[in-house]
Design an enzyme around this catalytic site. Structure first.
Site, PDB file in Angstrom:
ATOM      1  N   ASP A   1     112.673  27.094 -33.941  1.00 19.81           N
ATOM      2  CA  ASP A   1     113.832  27.388 -34.789  1.00 19.81           C
ATOM      3  C   ASP A   1     113.443  27.112 -36.234  1.00 19.81           C
ATOM      4  O   ASP A   1     112.253  27.145 -36.559  1.00 19.81           O
ATOM      5  CB  ASP A   1     115.041  26.563 -34.336  1.00 19.81           C
ATOM      6  CG  ASP A   1     116.370  27.282 -34.590  1.00 19.81           C
ATOM      7  OD1 ASP A   1     116.619  27.667 -35.749  1.00 19.81           O
ATOM      8  OD2 ASP A   1     117.144  27.469 -33.641  1.00 19.81           O
TER       9      ASP A   1
ATOM     10  N   HIS B   1     111.578  29.700 -37.703  1.00 16.43           N
ATOM     11  CA  HIS B   1     112.472  30.633 -38.389  1.00 16.43           C
ATOM     12  C   HIS B   1     112.501  30.412 -39.892  1.00 16.43           C
ATOM     13  O   HIS B   1     113.426  30.866 -40.560  1.00 16.43           O
ATOM     14  CB  HIS B   1     113.884  30.516 -37.814  1.00 16.43           C
ATOM     15  CG  HIS B   1     113.980  30.890 -36.364  1.00 16.43           C
ATOM     16  ND1 HIS B   1     115.137  30.778 -35.634  1.00 16.43           N
ATOM     17  CD2 HIS B   1     113.046  31.378 -35.516  1.00 16.43           C
ATOM     18  CE1 HIS B   1     114.914  31.175 -34.389  1.00 16.43           C
ATOM     19  NE2 HIS B   1     113.653  31.548 -34.294  1.00 16.43           N
TER      20      HIS B   1
END
Length: 396
Positions: free
Chosen positions: A218, A241
Site C-alpha cells: 500500500d 502505492h
C-alpha cells in the site's frame, strides 16, 4: 527474510552506535520472564518491565536482548517519570492465532513524552497468516487487523534502526503526535499484501521521516487529515502505492494538511509516485503548502498525480454531488525525473467546484518506458505555472 535483512541493513542501519542519554536504570525483560519454551513468550514480562521503568524517577530503559521472542498485543502507556528508551535487540514475533488478529495494535505506545525506540531489532508481523481475513475492500463492516507499531499522543520522540516485516496492517501508525523523528528503518511486505502501508500519519505535527527503505502493498507514506509540518527525505519507495496525501474530505473537515515537504526520494516500480487524492463528493477541507523536490522515478506508474475524484468503491455517483470540496493549493513539483511505465506521467484531475490553484511544475523530465511515443500530461481545473524543462509538455 534473513537475506533481505542482510541486503538492507548496510544501507539503513550501519551507523555509529546510539549515543542517547544515559539512564539511571536498565530494566531487562529477561529478568521478568517466568516461562520457557522456544521462542519465549515475553508479553507479560515486557509489560511489567515497562511499568517499572516508567515509574522509575528520572526515566528508564527497557531492553529486549538478542533472540527470538513471541509477544501478543501490548500497549505501553505513560506518562512516565522521565525519558524512556525501548531497546529492541532481538526479533519479536506476532501471533498467528486468528483469535488474536482483530485488534487495532500489535505494539503500541500512548501518552509518552521523550521516548526512544531503538536497537536494530526486527518486528515480524506474520502478516501472511492474517491477510486472507482482510475483506475491507468489499465489506464496509470489516474487522481491522493490527498495526505493527502504533504511536498515539507521543511527543518529542524518536524511532531508529528497526526493521518491520510482513505487517498484518500498516507497519507504523502515527496519531495525535508531535515532534516525532523516524529514521534508518526498513518496512517490508509483498507488493500484493493488503493495506500494509509503511507509515500512516494523521492529526500529527512536526513529523520527520528519513533514511528509510519502504517496500509494501500500500502507500509507502500516507498523510491524512491533520498532518502538518511533515518532512520526508531520503526514502526509497517501491513496490507500493507511492507517497500519498489523502484521501481527504471524508471526515475531519477542520483538520487541514499543510506544510508537507518531500525531498530526495526514489520510487522503484511503485504503483504511484507523488499523489494527492480527495473524495468526491466530500466535506470541505484544505491541502496547501506542499513541496515535492528532487525525486527520481524508476519504472513508476503515475509519477505525478492529483485525483479529486477518488472513489475506490465506484458507487459515489449515487450520493448526488460529485465534486470534491477539498481545496488544493500552493503545490510545487520541482526536479522530478526518471521513467514512467504509464504514458500519462503528469495527471492532475482537480475539482470543478474548487479548482487546484498555484500548482507549479518546474524541471520535469519523465520518459515513457512503453511503446507509443513520449509521455503526455493531462490537467483539468488547474491553475498555476510551469517552467524549466517540461517532459511531458506542461498542461498548466
Amino acid at each position: 527474510m534473513a537475506a533481505i535483512l542482510l541486503f538492507l541493513l548496510p544501507a539503513i542501519s550501519v551507523v555509529n552506535g546510539y549515543s542517547g542519554p544515559s539512564y539511571k536504570r536498565l530494566f531487562d525483560v529477561m529478568r521478568y520472564r517466568r516461562n520457557g519454551g522456544a521462542p519465549i513468550d515475553i508479553t507479560q514480562a515486557t509489560l511489567q518491565a515497562w511499568r517499572d521503568a516508567c515509574r522509575h524517577e528520572g526515566g528508564g530503559r527497557v531492553r529486549i536482548p538478542p533472540g527470538r521472542y513471541r509477544i501478543d498485543s501490548v500497549r505501553f502507556i505513560g506518562p512516565c517519570r522521565g525519558p524512556m528508551e525501548f531497546l529492541i535487540e532481538g526479533t519479536l514475533i506476532a501471533p498467528t492465532d486468528p483469535s488474536k488478529f482483530f485488534t487495532d495494535t500489535w505494539i503500541g505506545f500512548r501518552y509518552i513524552d521523550d521516548l526512544t525506540v531503538n536497537g536494530r531489532g526486527v518486528l515480524d508481523g506474520k502478516g501472511a497468516a492474517a491477510w486472507p481475513y482482510n475483506d475491507c475492500w468489499r465489506n464496509p463492516n470489516c474487522r481491522f487487523l493490527p498495526v505493527t507499531l502504533r504511536f498515539d499522543f507521543v511527543t518529542n520522540s524518536r524511532v531508529r534502526n528497526l526493521s518491520s516485516f510482513n505487517s498484518k496492517n500498516a507497519h507504523i501508525y502515527i496519531f495525535a503526535c508531535h515532534n516525532l523523528n523516524i529514521s534508518r528503518i526498513a518496512l517490508i511486505a509483498p507488493g500484493n499484501s493488503p493495506n500494509t502501508d509503511g507509515i500512516h500519519i494523521g492529526s500529527s505535527t512536526k513529523i520527520q521521516i528519513s533514511h528509510a527503505n519502504i517496500h509494501t502493498g500500500d502507500d509507502c507514506v500516507s498523510m491524512v487529515a491533520g498532518s502538518q509540518d511533515i518532512d520526508i527525505f531520503d526514502v526509497v519507495c517501491g513496490p507500493g502505492h507511492g507517497i500519498s496525501i489523502g484521501s481527504l474530505g471524508r471526515t475531519h473537515e477542520t483538520e487541514y494538511v499543510t506544510g508537507v515537504h518531500v525531498n530526495n526520494c526514489t520510487f522503484i516500480g511503485a504503483d504511484n509516485g507523488l499523489r494527492i487524492k480527495t473524495w468526491a463528493p466530500s466535506l470541505y477541507s484544505l491541502a496547501s503548502d506542499i513541496r515535492f523536490e528532487n525525486i527520481i522515478m524508476k519504472n513508476t506508474a503515475n509519477p505525478i498525480i492529483i485525483d479529486q475524484q477518488y472513489c475506490p468503491s465506484g458507487n459515489c455517483k449515487v450520493q448526488g454531488m460529485l465534486s470534491s470540496e477539498v481545496q488544493i493549493k500552493d503545490v510545487t513539483f520541482r526536479n522530478i525525473k526518471g521513467t514512467s511505465n504509464t504514458k500519462v506521467a503528469v495527471n492532475m484531475q482537480c475539482s470543478p467546484s474548487l479548482p487546484c490553484k498555484n500548482i507549479h511544475l518546474i524541471d520535469i523530465d519523465l520518459s515513457y518506458r512503453g511503446r507509443g511515443g513520449r509521455t503526455t500530461s493531462s490537467c483539468s481545473h488547474v491553475t498555476g505555472s510551469s517552467w524549466g524543462k517540461q517532459k511531458p509538455n506542461g498542461c498548466i
